[in-house]
Design an enzyme around this catalytic site. Sequence first.
Site, short mmCIF file in Angstrom:
data_model
loop_
_atom_site.label_atom_id
_atom_site.label_comp_id
_atom_site.label_asym_id
_atom_site.label_seq_id
_atom_site.Cartn_x
_atom_site.Cartn_y
_atom_site.Cartn_z
N HIS A 174 49.56 43.23 1.90
CA HIS A 174 48.49 42.72 1.40
C HIS A 174 48.34 44.56 1.38
O HIS A 174 49.27 45.64 1.68
CB HIS A 174 47.58 42.96 2.83
N ASN B 127 39.70 40.14 5.91
CA ASN B 127 41.32 40.19 5.49
C ASN B 127 41.53 40.90 6.80
O ASN B 127 41.41 41.57 7.54
CB ASN B 127 41.54 41.65 4.75
N ARG C 153 53.33 52.95 1.53
CA ARG C 153 53.66 53.77 0.66
C ARG C 153 53.85 55.42 1.13
O ARG C 153 54.56 56.21 0.63
CB ARG C 153 53.36 52.90 -0.85
N GLY D 95 53.26 30.22 13.26
CA GLY D 95 53.45 31.66 12.58
C GLY D 95 53.30 32.43 13.69
O GLY D 95 52.95 33.87 13.86
N GLY D 96 54.19 31.99 15.07
CA GLY D 96 53.80 32.81 16.31
C GLY D 96 54.09 34.23 16.26
O GLY D 96 54.16 35.36 16.70
N THR D 97 55.06 34.52 15.00
CA THR D 97 55.89 35.89 15.01
C THR D 97 55.36 36.89 14.42
O THR D 97 55.70 36.98 13.56
CB THR D 97 57.80 35.57 14.42
N GLY D 98 54.60 36.26 13.16
CA GLY D 98 53.72 37.15 12.26
C GLY D 98 52.79 38.08 13.07
O GLY D 98 52.21 38.76 14.29
N TYR E 198 47.28 29.33 -2.63
CA TYR E 198 47.36 29.57 -1.96
C TYR E 198 45.74 29.14 -1.60
O TYR E 198 45.67 27.91 -0.62
CB TYR E 198 47.29 31.07 -1.89
P1 NDP Z 1 52.38 36.62 8.31
O1 NDP Z 1 53.05 36.47 6.96
O2 NDP Z 1 52.54 37.28 9.30
O3 NDP Z 1 53.39 35.52 8.90
C1 NDP Z 1 53.88 34.87 8.14
C2 NDP Z 1 54.28 33.17 9.36
O4 NDP Z 1 54.30 31.97 9.35
C3 NDP Z 1 55.65 33.42 10.53
O5 NDP Z 1 55.63 33.75 11.78
C4 NDP Z 1 56.34 33.20 9.76
O6 NDP Z 1 57.71 32.92 11.29
C5 NDP Z 1 55.74 31.62 9.52
N1 NDP Z 1 56.78 30.44 8.95
C6 NDP Z 1 56.01 31.13 7.36
N2 NDP Z 1 57.29 29.54 6.44
C7 NDP Z 1 57.88 28.89 7.94
C8 NDP Z 1 58.11 28.19 8.03
N3 NDP Z 1 58.18 27.55 6.33
N4 NDP Z 1 58.51 27.31 8.60
C9 NDP Z 1 58.07 27.73 9.98
N5 NDP Z 1 57.01 29.13 9.81
C10 NDP Z 1 56.87 29.35 8.58
O7 NDP Z 1 51.04 35.75 8.28
P2 NDP Z 1 49.32 36.08 9.29
O8 NDP Z 1 50.22 36.87 10.60
O9 NDP Z 1 49.09 37.41 8.48
O10 NDP Z 1 48.55 35.12 9.17
C11 NDP Z 1 48.56 34.26 9.82
C12 NDP Z 1 47.38 33.20 9.53
O11 NDP Z 1 46.54 33.68 8.76
C13 NDP Z 1 47.84 32.04 7.56
O12 NDP Z 1 48.09 31.21 7.77
C14 NDP Z 1 47.33 32.76 6.98
O13 NDP Z 1 46.91 32.05 5.83
C15 NDP Z 1 46.12 33.20 7.63
N6 NDP Z 1 45.48 34.52 7.04
C16 NDP Z 1 45.84 35.83 7.22
C17 NDP Z 1 45.16 36.55 6.66
C18 NDP Z 1 45.18 38.44 6.52
O14 NDP Z 1 44.84 38.98 5.89
N7 NDP Z 1 46.84 38.60 6.71
C19 NDP Z 1 43.50 36.48 6.03
C20 NDP Z 1 43.26 35.58 5.96
C21 NDP Z 1 43.87 34.24 6.54
P3 NDP Z 1 59.18 34.27 10.20
O15 NDP Z 1 57.98 35.29 10.32
O16 NDP Z 1 59.62 33.57 12.03
O17 NDP Z 1 59.83 33.97 9.08
#
Ligand code: NDP
Length: 322
Positions: A183, A169, A191, A12-15, A140
């Site tokens: 979110h 969050n 928006r 999830g390094g790209t998120g 989830y």
């Molecule tokens: P994002 O939606 O920003 O990122 C999700 C990441 O998961 C991306 O890097 C995506 O890759 C990767 N991913 C999704 N599906 C796959 C797959 N099938 N195989 C490999 N990689 C996958 O998430 P966040 O950064 O917001 O969240 C990170 C963590 O924190 C999560 O576990 C989430 O549940 C948790 N969390 C998040 C909160 C929030 O408010 N955002 C609150 C509490 C917990 P790519 O982009 O390259 O497709």
Amino acid sequence: MSESDKVILVTGGTGLVGRAIETVVKENKNETEKWIFVGSKDADLCDKVSTEKLFEKHKPTHVIHLAAMVGGLFYNMKHNLDFLRRNIHMNDNVLQTAHENGVVKVISCLSTCIFPDKTTYPIDETMIHNGPPHSSNYGYSYAKRLIDIQNRGYYEQYGRLYTSIIPCNVFGPNDNFQPGASHVIPGLMRRLYDIIKEGNTEDKEFTVLGSGKPLRQFIYSIDLAKLIIWVLREYESVEPIILSVDESQEVTISEVAEAIAQAFNFKGKLVYDLSAAEGQYKKTASNAKLRKYLPDFQFTPFKQAIKETTDWYIKNYDQARN
Ligand code: NDP
């Protein structure tokens, strides 16, 4: 690097959270750590063989497992089964492959929104499994809760130190701003920015879904990243730990909308659509456990973090997840 050094794989390094960790790591280099950030293009973590290839390639000693199917209230309500199955598959593949490859530490991500719907407040780390989650995001929630069960199993059967963190969050640069999937904070930003781009906002109305009254704790992704790095380096327990701002820093959704409007310099009027769903009224979490370890940690003030995020969004609009 010597053999005793850490190779840290961040799924999830790209998120949102992954990119924030990357930012913090770049600013505070530690020569004994090699960091690898991967996204879904590097491996499909729903697939065991693809996950195994990823681990074979990078040979991590430590894993920060952030990858997940993530989304806001409205997206969750429509896709509960997908959230359940995809997250169960990803989590099981990552944990089991880490175990098979001798990874010494895995930090996985739960969330404060997976706690029981009917509960006392503030919620704490001992209450995760005390009752059903809110019906809007049961898929989830149950998938995330199983991570904690699995971590305990890996410890009992194999002595592994696989742990979990529970953020409230999160928001910040690189969030998902897509309508329908986002979110609350990126959803509002997207928006409102659509209105701002049309110019002259004085006679415009901006509609916030719901009454604006629900309370939430929001953590800036950069603050969360610093805390996750601390967990990696210092926290040696299988027991989950809540990574949240203080209870006194809880804000209403209308305060959030106002902070965003101010950050964008929106001159129009905020109105509330009372017919829209708004989820749990509150889900206040206690960060007392975190505060025992880090009593002096300073969270970025909410308005400042919102301003930094809107500035990032305006600057990076073309590359953002819209
Ligand atoms: P994002 O939606 O920003 O990122 C999700 C990441 O998961 C991306 O890097 C995506 O890759 C990767 N991913 C999704 N599906 C796959 C797959 N099938 N195989 C490999 N990689 C996958 O998430 P966040 O950064 O917001 O969240 C990170 C963590 O924190 C999560 O576990 C989430 O549940 C948790 N969390 C998040 C909160 C929030 O408010 N955002 C609150 C509490 C917990 P790519 O982009 O390259 O497709």
